[in-house]
Design a protein around this motif. Structure first.
Motif, short mmCIF file in Angstrom:
data_model
loop_
_atom_site.label_atom_id
_atom_site.label_comp_id
_atom_site.label_asym_id
_atom_site.label_seq_id
_atom_site.Cartn_x
_atom_site.Cartn_y
_atom_site.Cartn_z
N GLU A 36 -49.32 -38.59 1.43
CA GLU A 36 -48.45 -38.12 2.51
C GLU A 36 -49.24 -37.21 3.43
O GLU A 36 -49.82 -36.21 3.00
N THR A 37 -49.27 -37.54 4.71
CA THR A 37 -50.03 -36.75 5.68
C THR A 37 -49.14 -36.02 6.68
O THR A 37 -49.62 -35.16 7.41
N VAL A 38 -47.84 -36.37 6.74
CA VAL A 38 -46.99 -35.84 7.80
C VAL A 38 -46.10 -34.69 7.32
O VAL A 38 -46.15 -33.59 7.88
N CYS A 39 -45.27 -34.92 6.30
CA CYS A 39 -44.28 -33.91 5.91
C CYS A 39 -44.21 -33.80 4.39
O CYS A 39 -43.98 -34.79 3.69
N SER A 40 -44.36 -32.59 3.88
CA SER A 40 -44.36 -32.37 2.44
C SER A 40 -42.99 -32.59 1.81
O SER A 40 -42.88 -32.70 0.58
N LYS A 41 -41.93 -32.66 2.62
CA LYS A 41 -40.59 -32.89 2.08
C LYS A 41 -40.38 -34.36 1.71
O LYS A 41 -39.39 -34.69 1.05
N ARG A 42 -41.28 -35.20 2.13
CA ARG A 42 -41.16 -36.63 1.80
C ARG A 42 -41.70 -36.84 0.39
O ARG A 42 -42.92 -37.01 0.18
N ARG A 43 -40.81 -36.86 -0.58
CA ARG A 43 -41.22 -36.84 -1.98
C ARG A 43 -40.73 -38.05 -2.76
O ARG A 43 -40.49 -37.97 -3.96
N GLU A 44 -40.57 -39.18 -2.08
CA GLU A 44 -40.21 -40.40 -2.81
C GLU A 44 -41.31 -40.74 -3.82
O GLU A 44 -41.04 -41.25 -4.90
N LEU A 45 -42.56 -40.45 -3.44
CA LEU A 45 -43.69 -40.60 -4.35
C LEU A 45 -44.36 -39.25 -4.52
O LEU A 45 -44.58 -38.52 -3.54
N GLY A 46 -44.69 -38.93 -5.76
CA GLY A 46 -45.41 -37.70 -6.05
C GLY A 46 -46.89 -37.97 -6.24
O GLY A 46 -47.37 -39.11 -6.15
N PHE A 47 -47.64 -36.92 -6.55
CA PHE A 47 -49.09 -37.05 -6.71
C PHE A 47 -49.45 -38.07 -7.78
O PHE A 47 -50.35 -38.89 -7.60
N ARG A 48 -48.73 -38.06 -8.90
CA ARG A 48 -49.04 -39.01 -9.98
C ARG A 48 -48.79 -40.45 -9.55
O ARG A 48 -49.52 -41.37 -9.95
#
Length: 298
Positions: A36-48
């Motif tokens: 994710e490069t735009v908004c940290s609130k976009r959390r459909e996918l996490g780091f894992r």
């Protein structure tokens, strides 16, 4: 010349995103950027999740790069960048200087993303010393600037990094601490309801006269037109560009990748499917679009 699939700019549902990237394993792209490069609130996918996709694509023979946020505003966001830089396997696309600093501290080579704002050869040389191996110039940096940078780097006997240019997609123009999508829907940023997921290619913004103007994508503003730089293949190569970047879109990205692969392998240049970036030749966007219309490209 290689092909890359840039990081996803838009907010898509989890299932859509996973299916998209799993299909990428069979596409003729050399490099895939994930994250994710735009908004940290976009959390459909996490780091894992991103890391698992990276492993799958690496097994399919792709070079995988983990992309960081372009605008880091909170400790929690910086923590995600820490995890990305510390993954110990995949290269990082550093999209702000906090990511550059973390890469430098850990001795991790990185790609310099288009939001780093590098405008002269001294800044570029400093980043190369810090570990930059590939550079994606910003949207507004065209042929003249690249030529000047290459000449200045050579004059100072500094190594020029590999160059990558956005060749297909909407031009990212600006980022803000405010959310344009939330504002357009009369919502507070902190209570946005993740409404940008309803706009898989952003929200079109027109002038009062009804002409296409910009595309709103959360905290990011993009151009309204999808640019096509494939017909400028030889010009890009002459400026030292070794990687052409395709920005994912909701529909037709596989076909775009196939067309670009053919364009790189063929002797003849393809017919344009959209206007080129006006910045490449230092032209206003309207002028570039007018030229494309005149030649039947738009």
């Amino acid at each position: 010349m290689k092909l890359s699939l840039g990081p996803l700019q838009y907010f898509w549902p989890r299932a859509t995103t996973l299916a998209f990237y799993r299909s990428v394993a069979d596409w003729p792209v050399d490099i895939v950027y994930l994250g994710e490069t735009v908004c940290s609130k976009r959390r459909e996918l996490g780091f894992r999740d991103w890391l698992a996709l990276a492993e799958e694509l690496a097994e399919a023979g792709k070079e995988v790069v983990l992309s960081t946020l372009a605008l880091v505003e909170a400790e929690s966001e910086l923590g995600v960048v820490h995890r990305q830089v510390g993954n110990d396997r995949f290269m990082i696309e550093a999209n702000d200087l906090s990511a550059v600093q973390l890469c430098r501290e850990r001795g991790v080579p990185f790609v310099g993303g288009p939001s780093l704002n590098v405008y002269n050869h001294r800044a570029l040389a400093m980043l190369v010393e810090d570990g930059l191996r590939r550079w994606v110039p910003g949207t507004e940096q065209g042929r003249v600037l690249l030529q000047e940078m290459r000449e200045a780097m050579a004059a100072d006997e500094k190594p020029m990094p590999e160059l990558e240019m956005l060749a297909w997609g909407r031009l990212p123009l600006a980022w803000s601490a405010r959310c344009f999508t939330a504002r357009a829907l009369d919502l507070p940023k902190d209570q946005c309801g993740f409404r940008c997921i309803e706009h898989p290619e952003g929200m079109p913004l027109s002038t009062r006269e009804g002409e296409p103007f910009l595309t709103i994508n959360g905290i990011q503003v993009q151009g309204s037109e999808v640019i096509d730089m494939a017909p400028l293949r030889d010009e890009l190569a002459a400026c030292g560009v070794g990687v052409l970047r395709i920005s994912p879109q909701a529909e037709g990205t596989a076909g775009v990748v196939g067309r670009f692969r053919q364009a790189l392998d063929a002797t003849e240049l393809p017919q344009p499917l959209g206007p080129p970036s006006g910045y490449w030749d230092g032209l206003p966007g309207k002028a570039a679009l007018a030229m494309a219309v005149a030649t039947g490209a738009a």
